[in-house]
Design a protein around this motif. Sequence first.
Motif, PDB file in Angstrom:
ATOM      1  N   VAL A   5      39.722  25.381  36.462  1.00  0.00           N
ATOM      2  CA  VAL A   5      39.368  25.527  37.880  1.00  0.00           C
ATOM      3  C   VAL A   5      39.482  24.173  38.571  1.00  0.00           C
ATOM      4  O   VAL A   5      38.818  23.205  38.166  1.00  0.00           O
ATOM      5  CB  VAL A   5      37.933  26.073  38.055  1.00  0.00           C
ATOM      6  CG1 VAL A   5      37.602  26.234  39.538  1.00  0.00           C
ATOM      7  CG2 VAL A   5      37.771  27.405  37.330  1.00  0.00           C
ATOM      8  N   ASP A  83      44.100  27.539  36.802  1.00  0.00           N
ATOM      9  CA  ASP A  83      44.237  28.997  36.889  1.00  0.00           C
ATOM     10  C   ASP A  83      43.626  29.491  38.197  1.00  0.00           C
ATOM     11  O   ASP A  83      44.062  30.496  38.748  1.00  0.00           O
ATOM     12  CB  ASP A  83      43.515  29.657  35.710  1.00  0.00           C
ATOM     13  CG  ASP A  83      44.091  29.208  34.388  1.00  0.00           C
ATOM     14  OD1 ASP A  83      45.244  29.561  34.101  1.00  0.00           O
ATOM     15  OD2 ASP A  83      43.389  28.459  33.658  1.00  0.00           O
ATOM     16  N   LEU A  84      42.581  28.796  38.637  1.00  0.00           N
ATOM     17  CA  LEU A  84      41.891  29.162  39.877  1.00  0.00           C
ATOM     18  C   LEU A  84      41.649  27.898  40.684  1.00  0.00           C
ATOM     19  O   LEU A  84      41.442  26.815  40.115  1.00  0.00           O
ATOM     20  CB  LEU A  84      40.530  29.811  39.571  1.00  0.00           C
ATOM     21  CG  LEU A  84      40.544  31.182  38.896  1.00  0.00           C
ATOM     22  CD1 LEU A  84      39.137  31.547  38.428  1.00  0.00           C
ATOM     23  CD2 LEU A  84      41.081  32.243  39.858  1.00  0.00           C
ATOM     24  N   ARG A 105      44.642  33.433  43.587  1.00  0.00           N
ATOM     25  CA  ARG A 105      43.987  32.491  42.657  1.00  0.00           C
ATOM     26  C   ARG A 105      43.164  31.451  43.397  1.00  0.00           C
ATOM     27  O   ARG A 105      42.658  30.511  42.783  1.00  0.00           O
ATOM     28  CB  ARG A 105      45.028  31.790  41.791  1.00  0.00           C
ATOM     29  CG  ARG A 105      45.814  32.737  40.899  1.00  0.00           C
ATOM     30  CD  ARG A 105      46.613  31.985  39.880  1.00  0.00           C
ATOM     31  NE  ARG A 105      47.764  31.319  40.480  1.00  0.00           N
ATOM     32  CZ  ARG A 105      48.189  30.109  40.124  1.00  0.00           C
ATOM     33  NH1 ARG A 105      47.560  29.419  39.205  1.00  0.00           N
ATOM     34  NH2 ARG A 105      49.241  29.581  40.710  1.00  0.00           N
ATOM     35  N   LEU A 107      39.980  30.665  46.043  1.00  0.00           N
ATOM     36  CA  LEU A 107      38.758  31.187  46.659  1.00  0.00           C
ATOM     37  C   LEU A 107      38.234  30.173  47.669  1.00  0.00           C
ATOM     38  O   LEU A 107      38.506  28.982  47.564  1.00  0.00           O
ATOM     39  CB  LEU A 107      37.671  31.416  45.593  1.00  0.00           C
ATOM     40  CG  LEU A 107      38.048  32.164  44.323  1.00  0.00           C
ATOM     41  CD1 LEU A 107      36.823  32.303  43.420  1.00  0.00           C
ATOM     42  CD2 LEU A 107      38.618  33.525  44.656  1.00  0.00           C
ATOM     43  N   GLU A 140      38.837  35.571  48.935  1.00  0.00           N
ATOM     44  CA  GLU A 140      40.149  35.092  48.511  1.00  0.00           C
ATOM     45  C   GLU A 140      40.824  34.452  49.714  1.00  0.00           C
ATOM     46  O   GLU A 140      40.696  34.959  50.829  1.00  0.00           O
ATOM     47  CB  GLU A 140      41.022  36.268  48.056  1.00  0.00           C
ATOM     48  CG  GLU A 140      40.830  36.652  46.618  1.00  0.00           C
ATOM     49  CD  GLU A 140      41.722  37.839  46.247  1.00  0.00           C
ATOM     50  OE1 GLU A 140      42.876  37.923  46.727  1.00  0.00           O
ATOM     51  OE2 GLU A 140      41.227  38.681  45.490  1.00  0.00           O
ATOM     52  N   LEU A 183      32.479  33.106  41.232  1.00  0.00           N
ATOM     53  CA  LEU A 183      33.511  32.459  40.401  1.00  0.00           C
ATOM     54  C   LEU A 183      33.464  33.010  38.979  1.00  0.00           C
ATOM     55  O   LEU A 183      34.493  33.302  38.374  1.00  0.00           O
ATOM     56  CB  LEU A 183      33.311  30.945  40.381  1.00  0.00           C
ATOM     57  CG  LEU A 183      34.305  30.222  39.463  1.00  0.00           C
ATOM     58  CD1 LEU A 183      35.708  30.234  40.064  1.00  0.00           C
ATOM     59  CD2 LEU A 183      33.862  28.796  39.173  1.00  0.00           C
ATOM     60  N   VAL A 186      34.969  36.467  38.934  1.00  0.00           N
ATOM     61  CA  VAL A 186      36.431  36.436  39.096  1.00  0.00           C
ATOM     62  C   VAL A 186      37.085  35.929  37.809  1.00  0.00           C
ATOM     63  O   VAL A 186      38.084  36.475  37.342  1.00  0.00           O
ATOM     64  CB  VAL A 186      36.824  35.566  40.313  1.00  0.00           C
ATOM     65  CG1 VAL A 186      38.324  35.289  40.332  1.00  0.00           C
ATOM     66  CG2 VAL A 186      36.397  36.262  41.607  1.00  0.00           C
ATOM     67  N   ALA A 187      36.491  34.891  37.215  1.00  0.00           N
ATOM     68  CA  ALA A 187      37.055  34.343  35.974  1.00  0.00           C
ATOM     69  C   ALA A 187      36.983  35.362  34.841  1.00  0.00           C
ATOM     70  O   ALA A 187      37.746  35.289  33.875  1.00  0.00           O
ATOM     71  CB  ALA A 187      36.319  33.056  35.586  1.00  0.00           C
ATOM     72  N   ARG A 191      36.501  41.537  40.402  1.00  0.00           N
ATOM     73  CA  ARG A 191      36.588  41.163  41.826  1.00  0.00           C
ATOM     74  C   ARG A 191      35.840  42.153  42.708  1.00  0.00           C
ATOM     75  O   ARG A 191      36.099  42.252  43.908  1.00  0.00           O
ATOM     76  CB  ARG A 191      38.040  41.040  42.256  1.00  0.00           C
ATOM     77  CG  ARG A 191      38.704  39.843  41.579  1.00  0.00           C
ATOM     78  CD  ARG A 191      40.075  39.530  42.130  1.00  0.00           C
ATOM     79  NE  ARG A 191      40.640  38.419  41.352  1.00  0.00           N
ATOM     80  CZ  ARG A 191      41.240  37.362  41.875  1.00  0.00           C
ATOM     81  NH1 ARG A 191      41.389  37.257  43.167  1.00  0.00           N
ATOM     82  NH2 ARG A 191      41.708  36.407  41.088  1.00  0.00           N
TER      83      ARG A 191
END
Length: 199
Positions: A5, A83-84, A105, A107, A140, A183, A186-187, A191
């Motif tokens: 992240v 990744d995010l 990906r 936020l 998002e 987070l 989402v990880a 969602r």
Amino acid sequence: MSLRVAILISGSGSNMVALADSMQGAHPARPCLVLSNNPDASGLDKARAMGIPTAAFDHRPFGKDRAAFEAELLKPLQQARPDLIALAGFMRVLSGDFVERFEGRMLNIHPSLLPKYKGLNTHARAIAAGDTEAGCTVHEVTAALDDGPILGQARVPVLPGDTAETLAARVLPMEHRLYPAVLRRVASGDRSLLTLSGP
Ligand code: GRF
């Protein structure tokens, strides 16, 4: 393997600290970079103290050349292979091209109950409108400002006599609860909408 992240900040980075603090133990993600458009952001020192790699590029020398500024931002981001990406008090508007690279990906946390009060001065606007509740939203990021699918919202009351400052002081602790919670979901591949309410 943990998800990586990258967290983008402009100021004090209290949301960044809440996110980074949460990414421990069985959490499916870890912070890989804290990136700022403000080399003096105090959040950068906090990230360094937490052992997170940092990078900063002052946007001001780039003037209106958003593409050139974003090209600089991209370099450490691409090296960090996130990744995010979590925008956490990041006060620059990103171009559609930049956002599309990280579609789905990226936020953001915004201090209002979106779709109300996109943009700045959210708390003052909520008070001026006579709203009885306010809060924050994690969503998002899409090319449109403070838009994109809503992943979580936290609500607080607006109290008689509130100022933008007192309301912000009530909302910020909720940001620190909501963002890490979203987070983590989402990880983990979830969602669905998370709603919280506070004092
Ligand atoms: C937060 O209220 C965030 O939602 C807003 O700016 C503030 C940043 O705080 N956009 P911090 O840098 O996370 O302390």
